[in-house]
Design a protein around this motif. Structure first.
Motif, PDB file in Angstrom:
ATOM      1  N   ALA A   1       2.559  -2.069   9.771  1.00  9.39           N
ATOM      2  CA  ALA A   1       2.405  -0.614   9.856  1.00  9.39           C
ATOM      3  C   ALA A   1       2.014  -0.207  11.270  1.00  9.39           C
ATOM      4  O   ALA A   1       1.456  -1.000  12.035  1.00  9.39           O
ATOM      5  CB  ALA A   1       1.349  -0.136   8.861  1.00  9.39           C
TER       6      ALA A   1
ATOM      7  N   LEU B   1       0.838  -1.184   0.000  1.00 16.48           N
ATOM      8  CA  LEU B   1       0.000   0.000   0.000  1.00 16.48           C
ATOM      9  C   LEU B   1       0.876   1.239   0.000  1.00 16.48           C
ATOM     10  O   LEU B   1       2.072   1.187   0.295  1.00 16.48           O
ATOM     11  CB  LEU B   1      -0.919   0.017   1.222  1.00 16.48           C
ATOM     12  CG  LEU B   1      -0.264   0.292   2.583  1.00 16.48           C
ATOM     13  CD1 LEU B   1      -1.286   0.820   3.556  1.00 16.48           C
ATOM     14  CD2 LEU B   1       0.380  -0.958   3.152  1.00 16.48           C
ATOM     15  N   LEU B   2       0.258   2.356  -0.342  1.00 21.02           N
ATOM     16  CA  LEU B   2       0.957   3.635  -0.273  1.00 21.02           C
ATOM     17  C   LEU B   2       0.558   4.384   0.993  1.00 21.02           C
ATOM     18  O   LEU B   2       1.391   4.746   1.803  1.00 21.02           O
ATOM     19  CB  LEU B   2       0.648   4.477  -1.517  1.00 21.02           C
ATOM     20  CG  LEU B   2       1.156   3.891  -2.840  1.00 21.02           C
ATOM     21  CD1 LEU B   2       0.706   4.765  -4.010  1.00 21.02           C
ATOM     22  CD2 LEU B   2       2.674   3.763  -2.833  1.00 21.02           C
ATOM     23  N   GLU B   3      -0.751   4.599   1.174  1.00 21.42           N
ATOM     24  CA  GLU B   3      -1.188   5.368   2.339  1.00 21.42           C
ATOM     25  C   GLU B   3      -2.408   4.794   3.044  1.00 21.42           C
ATOM     26  O   GLU B   3      -2.571   4.969   4.233  1.00 21.42           O
ATOM     27  CB  GLU B   3      -1.499   6.814   1.918  1.00 21.42           C
ATOM     28  CG  GLU B   3      -0.272   7.609   1.471  1.00 21.42           C
ATOM     29  CD  GLU B   3      -0.632   9.035   1.092  1.00 21.42           C
ATOM     30  OE1 GLU B   3      -1.852   9.327   0.990  1.00 21.42           O
ATOM     31  OE2 GLU B   3       0.280   9.848   0.913  1.00 21.42           O
ATOM     32  N   ARG B   4      -3.294   4.108   2.313  1.00 16.44           N
ATOM     33  CA  ARG B   4      -4.558   3.726   2.944  1.00 16.44           C
ATOM     34  C   ARG B   4      -5.016   2.356   2.461  1.00 16.44           C
ATOM     35  O   ARG B   4      -4.516   1.822   1.478  1.00 16.44           O
ATOM     36  CB  ARG B   4      -5.640   4.774   2.666  1.00 16.44           C
ATOM     37  CG  ARG B   4      -5.957   4.968   1.187  1.00 16.44           C
ATOM     38  CD  ARG B   4      -6.941   6.127   0.984  1.00 16.44           C
ATOM     39  NE  ARG B   4      -8.200   5.854   1.635  1.00 16.44           N
ATOM     40  CZ  ARG B   4      -9.203   5.173   1.052  1.00 16.44           C
ATOM     41  NH1 ARG B   4      -9.059   4.703  -0.161  1.00 16.44           N
ATOM     42  NH2 ARG B   4     -10.319   4.960   1.700  1.00 16.44           N
ATOM     43  N   TRP B   5      -6.018   1.840   3.178  1.00 17.13           N
ATOM     44  CA  TRP B   5      -6.632   0.570   2.815  1.00 17.13           C
ATOM     45  C   TRP B   5      -8.086   0.607   3.264  1.00 17.13           C
ATOM     46  O   TRP B   5      -8.456   1.336   4.193  1.00 17.13           O
ATOM     47  CB  TRP B   5      -5.902  -0.602   3.457  1.00 17.13           C
ATOM     48  CG  TRP B   5      -5.811  -0.534   4.962  1.00 17.13           C
ATOM     49  CD1 TRP B   5      -6.683  -1.064   5.874  1.00 17.13           C
ATOM     50  CD2 TRP B   5      -4.794   0.133   5.737  1.00 17.13           C
ATOM     51  NE1 TRP B   5      -6.278  -0.782   7.153  1.00 17.13           N
ATOM     52  CE2 TRP B   5      -5.118  -0.052   7.103  1.00 17.13           C
ATOM     53  CE3 TRP B   5      -3.653   0.862   5.399  1.00 17.13           C
ATOM     54  CZ2 TRP B   5      -4.341   0.473   8.126  1.00 17.13           C
ATOM     55  CZ3 TRP B   5      -2.887   1.371   6.432  1.00 17.13           C
ATOM     56  CH2 TRP B   5      -3.223   1.177   7.770  1.00 17.13           C
TER      57      TRP B   5
ATOM     58  N   PRO C   1      -0.099   2.851  12.379  1.00 18.85           N
ATOM     59  CA  PRO C   1      -0.839   4.073  12.054  1.00 18.85           C
ATOM     60  C   PRO C   1      -1.073   4.995  13.245  1.00 18.85           C
ATOM     61  O   PRO C   1      -1.268   6.194  13.068  1.00 18.85           O
ATOM     62  CB  PRO C   1      -2.164   3.539  11.499  1.00 18.85           C
ATOM     63  CG  PRO C   1      -2.322   2.191  12.115  1.00 18.85           C
ATOM     64  CD  PRO C   1      -0.935   1.646  12.259  1.00 18.85           C
TER      65      PRO C   1
ATOM     66  N   HIS D   1       3.566  -6.730   5.239  1.00 21.66           N
ATOM     67  CA  HIS D   1       3.952  -5.403   5.739  1.00 21.66           C
ATOM     68  C   HIS D   1       3.452  -5.268   7.171  1.00 21.66           C
ATOM     69  O   HIS D   1       2.442  -5.871   7.553  1.00 21.66           O
ATOM     70  CB  HIS D   1       3.335  -4.317   4.851  1.00 21.66           C
ATOM     71  CG  HIS D   1       3.747  -2.916   5.208  1.00 21.66           C
ATOM     72  ND1 HIS D   1       5.065  -2.517   5.261  1.00 21.66           N
ATOM     73  CD2 HIS D   1       3.009  -1.822   5.521  1.00 21.66           C
ATOM     74  CE1 HIS D   1       5.119  -1.227   5.588  1.00 21.66           C
ATOM     75  NE2 HIS D   1       3.888  -0.783   5.751  1.00 21.66           N
TER      76      HIS D   1
ATOM     77  N   THR E   1      -6.062  -2.541  -0.649  1.00 21.42           N
ATOM     78  CA  THR E   1      -5.210  -1.372  -0.445  1.00 21.42           C
ATOM     79  C   THR E   1      -5.281  -0.430  -1.637  1.00 21.42           C
ATOM     80  O   THR E   1      -5.845  -0.756  -2.685  1.00 21.42           O
ATOM     81  CB  THR E   1      -3.741  -1.800  -0.238  1.00 21.42           C
ATOM     82  OG1 THR E   1      -3.187  -2.190  -1.504  1.00 21.42           O
ATOM     83  CG2 THR E   1      -3.638  -2.948   0.756  1.00 21.42           C
ATOM     84  N   ASP E   2      -4.686   0.748  -1.456  1.00 22.26           N
ATOM     85  CA  ASP E   2      -4.736   1.751  -2.524  1.00 22.26           C
ATOM     86  C   ASP E   2      -3.854   1.404  -3.713  1.00 22.26           C
ATOM     87  O   ASP E   2      -3.859   2.127  -4.716  1.00 22.26           O
ATOM     88  CB  ASP E   2      -4.376   3.133  -1.979  1.00 22.26           C
ATOM     89  CG  ASP E   2      -3.043   3.160  -1.256  1.00 22.26           C
ATOM     90  OD1 ASP E   2      -2.356   2.119  -1.234  1.00 22.26           O
ATOM     91  OD2 ASP E   2      -2.683   4.210  -0.696  1.00 22.26           O
ATOM     92  N   THR E   3      -3.100   0.292  -3.625  1.00 21.24           N
ATOM     93  CA  THR E   3      -2.350  -0.180  -4.795  1.00 21.24           C
ATOM     94  C   THR E   3      -3.039  -1.389  -5.444  1.00 21.24           C
ATOM     95  O   THR E   3      -2.476  -2.016  -6.335  1.00 21.24           O
ATOM     96  CB  THR E   3      -0.909  -0.578  -4.399  1.00 21.24           C
ATOM     97  OG1 THR E   3      -0.960  -1.609  -3.403  1.00 21.24           O
ATOM     98  CG2 THR E   3      -0.142   0.621  -3.870  1.00 21.24           C
TER      99      THR E   3
END
Length: 408
Positions: free
Chosen positions: A205, A129-133, A207, A203, A152-154
């Motif tokens: 993360a 992902l880059l920033e969000r899901w 947040p 990954h 995810t945003d990718t």
């Protein structure tokens, strides 16, 4: 080393049997299996050429999927060596083994032309992902948080486990965040694991200061506990599942540094949709993270995990400043999983507290398997659940036990 830049591992791999190679790995670790000589050949290339097929399985247990991508100066992989006229022994058996093993590693890859990558198509090269899901659906809920299917945003579809860690009154959030971040960094090696019986981590993360999200491949299956459904399994199935778990543990415990699961139990073992392959999930990361917060807060570090599967040394570790999870505690928990497969019930089902559990183990040791189970299974189980951790067999030794080797 000599002029061809060969190590003892290279010479051992050229012998017709693998006893020396196994001894070297046991004493020195598996890293040297991938050291190239002057010609780029590694021990795995030489074993593919000179040794019997079980050497390939042994090396695979140490380095898993990596072995199929290793190339020498000619650009040859171990598979290429097996297919060449230089393969001197067990060529047909090696071809059959490769044909059966490689598909396991590729089973979760997206089909050619797939527009949306799956979790297994993401790798350690970067986060999925880059920033969000966005949450698609709730998969499950536990003591520490929830597991969702997410996109995810990718465009990656995967599973995301959100861990919300307990914060003590008076804790400073910046300090909590720093301690959790350190614990996360120490667990980054989870994202480099590649084994057909281990869930693929994508990954990790952070947040929020006390919130961690672990992204993993999305599995199609059910937990071993649900698969058992309070009914004993037949010995053929117990043997098949036990062998897969042992191979996963051998791979994890052979890593440098070793990867300790910390929370093996039948809820953390997934039986895939085909009902034949299993995967270890949920590597006790929540235990490691909560310990980091507890340490910072100077609160009591009682052992964490699934009570019925805790090793005796963990239950007796209350006087220690730090609970020591180990390869041996993983093996005990695996033995408890064998008990549940053989009996249909969790071990120590009547234990309601850590103290009660400790008393039960101290008085009786591991519970006996039900009557009617084979002598080989009884022996195998006893080698996993020795009270003295030093007497428990390592994963490699368990794989050599009669129960896993006999033709049921």
């Amino acid at each position: 080393k000599e002029k061809r830049k060969r190590t003892a591992f290279h010479f051992a791999a050229e012998k017709s049997d693998n006893s020396n190679l196994k001894w070297l790995v046991k004493e020195l670790g598996s890293d040297c299996l991938t050291v190239p000589d002057k010609y780029g050949n590694m021990a795995v290339h030489l074993a593919a050429q000179h040794q019997p097929v079980d050497s390939l399985q042994f090396i695979f247990d140490q380095i898993a999927a990596e072995m199929f991508s290793l190339k020498n100066n000619r650009g040859e992989t171990p598979t290429d060596v097996v297919e060449s006229n230089r393969c001197r022994t067990d060529q047909s058996a090696k071809r059959a083994w490769i044909s059966s093993t490689q598909p396991q590693l590729e089973a979760s890859r997206p089909p050619a032309g797939s527009s949306a990558p799956t979790a297994a198509s993401a790798g350690p090269e970067g986060p999925p992902l880059l920033e969000r899901w966005d949450a698609v659906r709730l998969i499950g809920r536990g003591a520490f948080g929830e597991v969702h299917e997410v996109r995810t945003d990718t465009g990656v579809t995967c599973a995301a486990k959100t861990l919300r860690l307990p914060v003590q009154l008076g804790d400073e959030l910046p300090s909590v965040s720093t301690e959790i971040h350190r614990a996360i960094e120490s667990e980054r090696n989870l994202c480099r694991l590649r084994h057909p019986n281990v869930v693929r981590f994508l990954h990790i993360a952070q947040p929020e200061p006390a919130t961690v999200v672990v992204f993993m491949e999305l599995l199609d299956g059910r937990s071993l506990e649900r698969f058992i459904d309070n009914k004993p399994l037949d010995e053929l199935t117990i043997r098949d599942f036990s062998e897969q778990i042992c191979r996963a543990l051998l791979y994890l415990h052979s890593r440098q540094p070793p990867v300790i699961h910390r929370d093996i139990n039948c809820s953390n073992i997934i039986v895939c949709a085909d009902n034949t392959r299993i995967k270890l999930i949920d590597f006790g990361l929540s235990i490691k993270l909560e310990q980091s917060v507890s340490h910072m807060s100077a609160s009591t570090q009682a052992p964490k995990g699934t009570l019925n599967f805790m090793a005796p040394e963990l239950l007796g570790a209350g006087e220690s400043d730090s609970v020591q999870y180990s390869r041996e505690s993983d093996i005990w928990a695996f033995g408890c999983s064998v008990f549940q497969m053989a009996s249909g019930a969790r071990p120590f089902a009547n234990a309601k507290s850590m103290l009660g559990m400790a008393k039960l183990i101290d008085r009786k040791g591991a519970p006996a398997l039900p009557d009617g189970r084979s002598a080989e299974l009884q022996d195998f189980y006893s080698r996993c659940t020795a009270m003295d951790r030093r007497r428990r067999k390592a994963a490699q030794e368990l794989l050599e036990q009669e129960f896993l080797r006999k033709n049921l």
